[in-house]
Design a protein around this motif. Structure first.
Motif, PDB file in Angstrom:
ATOM      1  N   GLU A  89       0.860  -1.176   0.000  1.00 34.65           N
ATOM      2  CA  GLU A  89       0.000   0.000   0.000  1.00 34.65           C
ATOM      3  C   GLU A  89       0.901   1.233   0.000  1.00 34.65           C
ATOM      4  N   THR A  90       0.329   2.390  -0.308  1.00 32.82           N
ATOM      5  CA  THR A  90       1.120   3.611  -0.273  1.00 32.82           C
ATOM      6  C   THR A  90       1.124   4.199   1.134  1.00 32.82           C
ATOM      7  N   GLU A  91       2.150   4.976   1.412  1.00 36.61           N
ATOM      8  CA  GLU A  91       2.200   5.682   2.692  1.00 36.61           C
ATOM      9  C   GLU A  91       1.001   6.609   2.832  1.00 36.61           C
ATOM     10  N   ASN A  92       0.602   7.252   1.730  1.00 31.69           N
ATOM     11  CA  ASN A  92      -0.528   8.175   1.788  1.00 31.69           C
ATOM     12  C   ASN A  92      -1.816   7.469   2.183  1.00 31.69           C
ATOM     13  N   TYR A  93      -1.968   6.224   1.759  1.00 33.36           N
ATOM     14  CA  TYR A  93      -3.174   5.476   2.120  1.00 33.36           C
ATOM     15  C   TYR A  93      -3.144   5.104   3.598  1.00 33.36           C
ATOM     16  N   LEU A  94      -2.007   4.627   4.076  1.00 30.26           N
ATOM     17  CA  LEU A  94      -1.905   4.175   5.462  1.00 30.26           C
ATOM     18  C   LEU A  94      -1.852   5.335   6.448  1.00 30.26           C
ATOM     19  N   TRP A  95      -1.176   6.420   6.059  1.00 31.38           N
ATOM     20  CA  TRP A  95      -1.027   7.588   6.937  1.00 31.38           C
ATOM     21  C   TRP A  95      -1.272   8.847   6.100  1.00 31.38           C
ATOM     22  N   PRO A  96      -2.537   9.201   5.850  1.00 28.46           N
ATOM     23  CA  PRO A  96      -2.869  10.300   4.931  1.00 28.46           C
ATOM     24  C   PRO A  96      -2.230  11.637   5.270  1.00 28.46           C
ATOM     25  N   ARG A 131       3.450   3.743  -9.461  1.00 23.71           N
ATOM     26  CA  ARG A 131       3.092   4.025  -8.079  1.00 23.71           C
ATOM     27  C   ARG A 131       4.323   4.128  -7.185  1.00 23.71           C
ATOM     28  N   LEU A 132       4.397   5.207  -6.407  1.00 24.33           N
ATOM     29  CA  LEU A 132       5.429   5.395  -5.399  1.00 24.33           C
ATOM     30  C   LEU A 132       4.762   5.498  -4.032  1.00 24.33           C
ATOM     31  N   SER A 133       5.458   5.044  -3.012  1.00 28.95           N
ATOM     32  CA  SER A 133       4.863   4.905  -1.686  1.00 28.95           C
ATOM     33  C   SER A 133       4.266   6.208  -1.151  1.00 28.95           C
ATOM     34  N   GLY A 134       4.954   7.316  -1.319  1.00 34.33           N
ATOM     35  CA  GLY A 134       4.452   8.562  -0.748  1.00 34.33           C
ATOM     36  C   GLY A 134       3.730   9.449  -1.739  1.00 34.33           C
ATOM     37  N   GLY A 135       3.446   8.916  -2.920  1.00 32.28           N
ATOM     38  CA  GLY A 135       2.844   9.736  -3.968  1.00 32.28           C
ATOM     39  C   GLY A 135       1.334   9.797  -3.916  1.00 32.28           C
ATOM     40  N   ASP A 136       0.775  10.802  -4.578  1.00 30.72           N
ATOM     41  CA  ASP A 136      -0.668  11.023  -4.619  1.00 30.72           C
ATOM     42  C   ASP A 136      -1.268  10.783  -5.999  1.00 30.72           C
ATOM     43  N   LEU A 137      -0.446  10.884  -7.047  1.00 27.28           N
ATOM     44  CA  LEU A 137      -0.977  10.900  -8.405  1.00 27.28           C
ATOM     45  C   LEU A 137      -1.591   9.553  -8.790  1.00 27.28           C
ATOM     46  N   PHE A 138      -0.827   8.494  -8.670  1.00 24.09           N
ATOM     47  CA  PHE A 138      -1.332   7.151  -8.977  1.00 24.09           C
ATOM     48  C   PHE A 138      -2.565   6.843  -8.129  1.00 24.09           C
ATOM     49  N   GLU A 139      -2.473   7.180  -6.844  1.00 20.78           N
ATOM     50  CA  GLU A 139      -3.558   6.855  -5.921  1.00 20.78           C
ATOM     51  C   GLU A 139      -4.843   7.597  -6.273  1.00 20.78           C
ATOM     52  N   THR A 140      -4.730   8.807  -6.803  1.00 18.42           N
ATOM     53  CA  THR A 140      -5.915   9.573  -7.191  1.00 18.42           C
ATOM     54  C   THR A 140      -6.696   8.845  -8.272  1.00 18.42           C
ATOM     55  N   TYR A 141      -5.998   8.378  -9.297  1.00 14.49           N
ATOM     56  CA  TYR A 141      -6.681   7.657 -10.377  1.00 14.49           C
ATOM     57  C   TYR A 141      -7.191   6.300  -9.902  1.00 14.49           C
ATOM     58  N   SER A 142      -6.468   5.661  -8.991  1.00 15.65           N
ATOM     59  CA  SER A 142      -6.907   4.381  -8.451  1.00 15.65           C
ATOM     60  C   SER A 142      -8.207   4.540  -7.662  1.00 15.65           C
ATOM     61  N   GLU A 143      -8.291   5.602  -6.879  1.00 21.26           N
ATOM     62  CA  GLU A 143      -9.520   5.867  -6.120  1.00 21.26           C
ATOM     63  C   GLU A 143     -10.677   6.190  -7.057  1.00 21.26           C
ATOM     64  N   SER A 144     -10.374   6.869  -8.160  1.00 25.42           N
ATOM     65  CA  SER A 144     -11.410   7.178  -9.147  1.00 25.42           C
ATOM     66  C   SER A 144     -11.974   5.891  -9.738  1.00 25.42           C
ATOM     67  N   PHE A 145     -11.084   4.946 -10.050  1.00 23.85           N
ATOM     68  CA  PHE A 145     -11.541   3.646 -10.562  1.00 23.85           C
ATOM     69  C   PHE A 145     -12.489   2.983  -9.560  1.00 23.85           C
ATOM     70  N   ASP A 146     -12.101   2.985  -8.293  1.00 21.66           N
ATOM     71  CA  ASP A 146     -12.926   2.350  -7.262  1.00 21.66           C
ATOM     72  C   ASP A 146     -14.292   3.030  -7.146  1.00 21.66           C
ATOM     73  N   SER A 147     -14.322   4.350  -7.334  1.00 23.78           N
ATOM     74  CA  SER A 147     -15.594   5.073  -7.260  1.00 23.78           C
ATOM     75  C   SER A 147     -16.538   4.641  -8.378  1.00 23.78           C
ATOM     76  N   VAL A 148     -15.997   4.515  -9.586  1.00 24.90           N
ATOM     77  CA  VAL A 148     -16.830   4.070 -10.714  1.00 24.90           C
ATOM     78  C   VAL A 148     -17.256   2.617 -10.507  1.00 24.90           C
ATOM     79  N   TRP A 149     -16.351   1.804  -9.998  1.00 23.71           N
ATOM     80  CA  TRP A 149     -16.672   0.390  -9.763  1.00 23.71           C
ATOM     81  C   TRP A 149     -17.862   0.262  -8.808  1.00 23.71           C
TER      82      TRP A 149
END
Length: 247
Positions: free
Chosen positions: A55-62, A221-239
């Motif tokens: 998981e990313t650091e941003n997900y575990l510790w926003p 995807r990088l552990s402390g990054g936001d960019l990849f995670e933003t699009y990943s969350e968007s996918f989950d929202s549509v799902w």
């Protein structure tokens, strides 16, 4: 406040306090405080745990990574920018597909260029059999958003729904494939997304242009990054809004 994301990530990966303590070289009671009291570990420990649970650091510790640092990391998440999707080598799509071992996620309206690879569906079926989580989101031919997209691209209201029907037929073999899920959606498609583990191809959409002529970002995807995670969350929202197609 307890860190439920961390607790869940550890449980999903079969990691107990002792295993995490050993990997981070801290006392198990310290790990327990990270979970039950929401304490934030030092950066080196965050990185170790994020790698262990994938998981990313941003997900575990926003709130752990400073905004300016997130911006720097986000820039590093961009592997390459292509001016047009059609300029991406077919080998790139094939290599990422063949190399996926955990996640394959695709968000499109039709994406019929994928049919240029005659082994595409068979590869998805094989990946699902190897316990890769395969999730496919296709456009609902009856949705108003698809007709509107055809108008915006200047190809007519029936063009995108027709392509979506063809796409449903193309992906139909996955309906009976254990481990693979297909759903249809009628959301506005701001970006098409092709995720293969920690690599993601994001085809942006531009008013007046068909998708193949619009830009594409290759992200990693990088552990402390936001960019990849933003699009990943968007996918989950549509799902979450999508439904199982009526084949």
């Amino acid at each position: 406040m307890a860190n439920e994301r961390l607790r869940d990530a550890l449980l999903r990966n079969g990691l107990d306090l002792d295993k995490v303590a050993k990997a981070t070289n801290v006392d198990p009671k310290t790990v327990e405080r990270w979970i039950t009291q929401g304490r934030t570990p030092y950066p080196r420990h965050r990185h170790t745990i994020a790698s262990m649970v994938r998981e990313t650091e941003n997900y575990l510790w926003p709130d752990a990574v400073a905004p300016e640092r997130k911006t720097e990391i986000g820039t590093s998440e961009v592997v390459k920018l292509y001016p047009h999707r059609h300029s991406v080598p077919a080998e790139t799509f094939d290599r990422l597909l063949n190399g996926a071992t955990r996640h394959i996620e695709i968000l499109i309206y039709a994406g019929m260029f994928l049919a240029d690879n005659p082994r595409f569906i068979r590869t998805l079926q094989a990946k699902a059999a190897e316990s890769v989580k395969v999730r496919i989101l296709l456009g609902d031919p009856a949705a108003r958003a698809l007709a509107l997209r055809g108008d915006e691209e200047g190809i007519g209201r029936e063009a995108i729904p027709a392509k979506a029907r063809n796409s449903l037929a193309f992906f139909r073999p996955l309906a009976d494939t254990p481990g693979a899920e297909v759903r249809v959606h009628g959301t506005t498609l701001y970006n098409s997304i092709y995720r293969y583990d920690d690599d993601m191809l994001v085809n942006t959409h531009v008013y007046g242009f068909v998708a193949g002529h619009a830009p594409l970002l290759h992200l990693r995807r990088l552990s402390g990054g936001d960019l990849f995670e933003t699009y990943s969350e968007s996918f989950d929202s549509v799902w979450g809004l999508a439904k199982i197609p009526k084949w």
